[in-house]
Design a protein around this motif. Structure first.
Motif, PDB file in Angstrom:
ATOM      1  N   LYS A 206       0.849  -1.162   0.013  1.00 31.67           N
ATOM      2  CA  LYS A 206      -0.154   0.018   0.213  1.00 31.67           C
ATOM      3  C   LYS A 206       0.852   1.357  -0.052  1.00 31.67           C
ATOM      4  O   LYS A 206       0.782   2.209  -0.714  1.00 31.67           O
ATOM      5  CB  LYS A 206      -0.775   0.043   1.308  1.00 31.67           C
ATOM      6  N   GLU A 207       1.934   1.176   0.810  1.00 32.84           N
ATOM      7  CA  GLU A 207       2.936   2.653   0.778  1.00 32.84           C
ATOM      8  C   GLU A 207       3.666   2.584  -0.462  1.00 32.84           C
ATOM      9  O   GLU A 207       3.960   3.555  -0.774  1.00 32.84           O
ATOM     10  CB  GLU A 207       3.808   1.927   1.981  1.00 32.84           C
ATOM     11  N   ALA A 208       3.801   1.473  -1.038  1.00 32.27           N
ATOM     12  CA  ALA A 208       4.427   1.343  -2.342  1.00 32.27           C
ATOM     13  C   ALA A 208       3.593   1.662  -3.540  1.00 32.27           C
ATOM     14  O   ALA A 208       4.349   2.195  -4.743  1.00 32.27           O
ATOM     15  CB  ALA A 208       5.293   0.059  -2.544  1.00 32.27           C
ATOM     16  N   GLY A 209       2.601   1.722  -3.187  1.00 33.71           N
ATOM     17  CA  GLY A 209       1.477   2.460  -4.461  1.00 33.71           C
ATOM     18  C   GLY A 209       1.362   1.214  -5.305  1.00 33.71           C
ATOM     19  O   GLY A 209       0.912   1.444  -6.626  1.00 33.71           O
ATOM     20  N   GLU A 210       1.407  -0.048  -5.070  1.00 37.78           N
ATOM     21  CA  GLU A 210       1.221  -1.278  -5.917  1.00 37.78           C
ATOM     22  C   GLU A 210       0.412  -2.313  -5.246  1.00 37.78           C
ATOM     23  O   GLU A 210       0.085  -2.369  -4.127  1.00 37.78           O
ATOM     24  CB  GLU A 210       2.737  -2.056  -6.045  1.00 37.78           C
ATOM     25  N   PRO A 211      -0.460  -2.948  -6.068  1.00 36.36           N
ATOM     26  CA  PRO A 211      -1.337  -3.934  -6.047  1.00 36.36           C
ATOM     27  C   PRO A 211      -0.656  -5.230  -5.107  1.00 36.36           C
ATOM     28  O   PRO A 211       0.623  -5.527  -5.228  1.00 36.36           O
ATOM     29  CB  PRO A 211      -2.000  -4.704  -7.131  1.00 36.36           C
ATOM     30  N   PHE A 212      -1.545  -5.737  -4.254  1.00 34.28           N
ATOM     31  CA  PHE A 212      -0.701  -6.628  -3.187  1.00 34.28           C
ATOM     32  C   PHE A 212      -1.106  -8.154  -3.801  1.00 34.28           C
ATOM     33  O   PHE A 212      -2.281  -8.520  -3.828  1.00 34.28           O
ATOM     34  CB  PHE A 212      -1.220  -6.527  -1.781  1.00 34.28           C
ATOM     35  N   PRO A 213      -0.019  -8.620  -4.154  1.00 33.47           N
ATOM     36  CA  PRO A 213       0.094 -10.142  -4.538  1.00 33.47           C
ATOM     37  C   PRO A 213      -0.385 -11.091  -3.635  1.00 33.47           C
ATOM     38  O   PRO A 213       0.450 -12.005  -3.222  1.00 33.47           O
ATOM     39  CB  PRO A 213       1.256 -10.466  -5.541  1.00 33.47           C
ATOM     40  N   SER A 214      -1.671 -11.018  -3.132  1.00 37.26           N
ATOM     41  CA  SER A 214      -2.140 -12.153  -2.062  1.00 37.26           C
ATOM     42  C   SER A 214      -1.840 -13.777  -2.397  1.00 37.26           C
ATOM     43  O   SER A 214      -1.446 -14.494  -1.554  1.00 37.26           O
ATOM     44  CB  SER A 214      -3.781 -11.904  -1.767  1.00 37.26           C
ATOM     45  N   ASP A 215      -1.771 -14.053  -3.730  1.00 40.60           N
ATOM     46  CA  ASP A 215      -1.456 -15.271  -4.025  1.00 40.60           C
ATOM     47  C   ASP A 215      -0.173 -15.638  -3.980  1.00 40.60           C
ATOM     48  O   ASP A 215       0.240 -16.758  -4.097  1.00 40.60           O
ATOM     49  CB  ASP A 215      -2.127 -15.454  -5.410  1.00 40.60           C
ATOM     50  N   ARG A 216       0.798 -14.537  -3.825  1.00 44.06           N
ATOM     51  CA  ARG A 216       2.378 -15.268  -3.965  1.00 44.06           C
ATOM     52  C   ARG A 216       2.904 -15.197  -2.332  1.00 44.06           C
ATOM     53  O   ARG A 216       4.032 -15.298  -2.164  1.00 44.06           O
ATOM     54  CB  ARG A 216       2.990 -14.062  -4.586  1.00 44.06           C
ATOM     55  N   ILE A 217       2.152 -15.206  -1.372  1.00 41.91           N
ATOM     56  CA  ILE A 217       2.501 -15.106  -0.237  1.00 41.91           C
ATOM     57  C   ILE A 217       2.349 -16.420   0.763  1.00 41.91           C
ATOM     58  O   ILE A 217       1.515 -17.306   0.579  1.00 41.91           O
ATOM     59  CB  ILE A 217       1.912 -14.186   1.029  1.00 41.91           C
ATOM     60  N   THR A 218       3.574 -16.740   1.388  1.00 45.34           N
ATOM     61  CA  THR A 218       3.518 -18.076   2.186  1.00 45.34           C
ATOM     62  C   THR A 218       3.937 -17.533   3.765  1.00 45.34           C
ATOM     63  O   THR A 218       4.811 -17.018   4.069  1.00 45.34           O
ATOM     64  CB  THR A 218       4.743 -18.841   1.948  1.00 45.34           C
ATOM     65  N   ARG A 219       2.820 -17.779   4.587  1.00 46.16           N
ATOM     66  CA  ARG A 219       2.973 -17.322   5.973  1.00 46.16           C
ATOM     67  C   ARG A 219       3.418 -18.675   6.809  1.00 46.16           C
ATOM     68  O   ARG A 219       3.221 -19.689   6.578  1.00 46.16           O
ATOM     69  CB  ARG A 219       1.350 -16.887   6.343  1.00 46.16           C
ATOM     70  N   PHE A 220       4.161 -18.131   7.729  1.00 45.30           N
ATOM     71  CA  PHE A 220       4.790 -18.812   8.861  1.00 45.30           C
ATOM     72  C   PHE A 220       3.954 -18.645  10.249  1.00 45.30           C
ATOM     73  O   PHE A 220       3.620 -17.576  10.297  1.00 45.30           O
ATOM     74  CB  PHE A 220       6.294 -19.198   9.047  1.00 45.30           C
ATOM     75  N   SER A 221       4.182 -19.725  11.045  1.00 47.59           N
ATOM     76  CA  SER A 221       3.422 -19.155  12.330  1.00 47.59           C
ATOM     77  C   SER A 221       4.295 -18.521  13.321  1.00 47.59           C
ATOM     78  O   SER A 221       3.873 -18.090  14.117  1.00 47.59           O
ATOM     79  CB  SER A 221       3.308 -20.767  13.175  1.00 47.59           C
ATOM     80  N   ASP A 222       5.710 -18.436  12.968  1.00 42.68           N
ATOM     81  CA  ASP A 222       6.795 -17.365  13.947  1.00 42.68           C
ATOM     82  C   ASP A 222       7.592 -16.992  12.862  1.00 42.68           C
ATOM     83  O   ASP A 222       7.947 -17.535  11.840  1.00 42.68           O
ATOM     84  CB  ASP A 222       7.319 -18.424  14.846  1.00 42.68           C
ATOM     85  N   GLU A 223       8.290 -15.883  13.491  1.00 44.81           N
ATOM     86  CA  GLU A 223       9.318 -15.182  12.655  1.00 44.81           C
ATOM     87  C   GLU A 223      10.619 -16.051  12.220  1.00 44.81           C
ATOM     88  O   GLU A 223      10.948 -15.875  11.226  1.00 44.81           O
ATOM     89  CB  GLU A 223       9.565 -14.112  13.604  1.00 44.81           C
ATOM     90  N   SER A 224      10.875 -17.038  13.434  1.00 47.44           N
ATOM     91  CA  SER A 224      12.155 -17.668  13.221  1.00 47.44           C
ATOM     92  C   SER A 224      12.073 -18.587  11.802  1.00 47.44           C
ATOM     93  O   SER A 224      12.777 -18.794  11.008  1.00 47.44           O
ATOM     94  CB  SER A 224      12.627 -18.389  14.329  1.00 47.44           C
ATOM     95  N   ALA A 225      10.839 -19.150  11.884  1.00 47.22           N
ATOM     96  CA  ALA A 225      10.561 -20.186  10.605  1.00 47.22           C
ATOM     97  C   ALA A 225      10.604 -19.426   9.339  1.00 47.22           C
ATOM     98  O   ALA A 225      11.130 -19.793   8.295  1.00 47.22           O
ATOM     99  CB  ALA A 225       9.248 -20.935  10.789  1.00 47.22           C
ATOM    100  N   ALA A 226       9.983 -18.086   9.135  1.00 48.11           N
ATOM    101  CA  ALA A 226      10.267 -17.171   8.002  1.00 48.11           C
ATOM    102  C   ALA A 226      11.574 -16.951   7.847  1.00 48.11           C
ATOM    103  O   ALA A 226      11.978 -16.852   6.671  1.00 48.11           O
ATOM    104  CB  ALA A 226       9.162 -15.890   8.525  1.00 48.11           C
TER     105      ALA A 226
END
Length: 294
Positions: A206-226
């Motif tokens: 949003k800050e970058a002024g670009e559409p968010f590619p929600s289909d490209r994100i992989t989420r992890f349960s914690d920061e260390s795993a990311a």
């Protein structure tokens, strides 16, 4: 079944008798307990009044134990020995200059541990134990000496000392081919405390002024795993600048151009019960110096 409450004479009176019985001297017992001989004599009389019989036989030039005192003394001595052993186990932390530290998994892995060799080079006599937990632990209850915690500056209380604040930036492995953000896989993690409202990829785009590619994100349960996924080259990570600073400096990571989101504060919290231990003071001073280099 509730255990019956023990009915015991005053502890000062018991200590006075044990010292007198062991040394057979009011003066030496008084010196050991840092009180006057008169105070020792008063405590013995107080004990005898409580028990209803004499435990010390006062003679012109010496003292002796009465039969009741002779029976009581070895049992008290054993009890004091057991107490001494129990408190000696607790005091080992002081004697061995042991410092118990708690912080988050990611901060320990990405900031603290890489800097510990410097601490041990300077203070090899101090032992350190690191308790990693993303939950806030009670330093007193869990017998921890020091915490490095993370959160909004507005929530910092008088017990916490701000070490530094961070910002959130997107990074990738330096040797990963440069491609457009819309074509990259994004790595994210769930904030343990959703009330913090931590920075997200959605905000960054949003800050970058670009559409968010929600289909490209992989989420992890914690920061260390990311972070582990980042190191495996699985995608780009929106990370705390403090946790990737070493990687950026070494050339392992590359910062992706774009906006930087405001982060939170890393704070130092000391356990009031152990903050004056030599090891704790030394470790806290070292953390403060290391934080100034951020």
């Amino acid at each position: 079944m509730v255990a019956a409450m023990r009915k015991l004479p005053p502890l000062n009176a018991i200590r006075a008798f044990e010292a007198v019985a062991r040394r057979l001297s009011f003066a030496e017992a008084a010196e050991e307990l840092s009180v006057t001989s008169t105070a020792i004599s008063h405590q013995i009389r107080h004990l005898e009044a409580y028990l209803g019989f004499q435990v010390i036989e006062r003679r012109p030039r010496q003292i002796a134990l009465t039969p009741a005192g002779q029976e009581l003394f070895p049992k008290l001595q054993t009890a004091f020995d057991i107490l001494g052993e129990a408190f000696a186990m607790l005091d080992k932390d002081v004697e061995q200059s042991l410092v118990r530290v708690t912080t988050t998994y990611a901060f320990a892995e990405r900031w603290l541990v890489p800097r510990l060799p410097d601490f041990f080079d300077k203070h090899g006599e101090i032992r350190v134990e690191v308790e990693t937990d993303d939950d806030v632990l009670d330093l007193r209850v869990d017998r921890l000496d020091l915490a490095i915690r993370y959160g909004p500056q507005a929530s910092v209380n008088e017990e916490a000392e701000i070490l530094f604040s961070d910002r959130y930036i997107p990074v990738s492995l330096a040797d990963r081919p440069e491609t457009g953000l819309q074509d990259n896989r994004l790595l994210g993690f769930r904030w343990r405390n959703p009330d913090m409202g931590g920075p997200t990829w959605e905000e960054w785009f949003k800050e970058a002024g670009e559409p968010f590619p929600s289909d490209r994100i992989t989420r992890f349960s914690d920061e260390s795993a990311a972070f582990n996924a980042l190191d495996q080259g699985l995608g780009l990570l929106l990370s705390s600048s403090a946790l990737v600073d070493d990687g950026l400096q070494s050339g392992r990571y590359r910062q992706i151009p774009g906006p930087e989101l405001r982060g939170f504060a890393y704070c130092l919290v000391l356990n009031p019960l152990s903050r004056n231990k030599h090891g704790v003071k030394t470790f806290a001073d070292w953390v403060r110096r290391a934080a100034k280099q951020i």
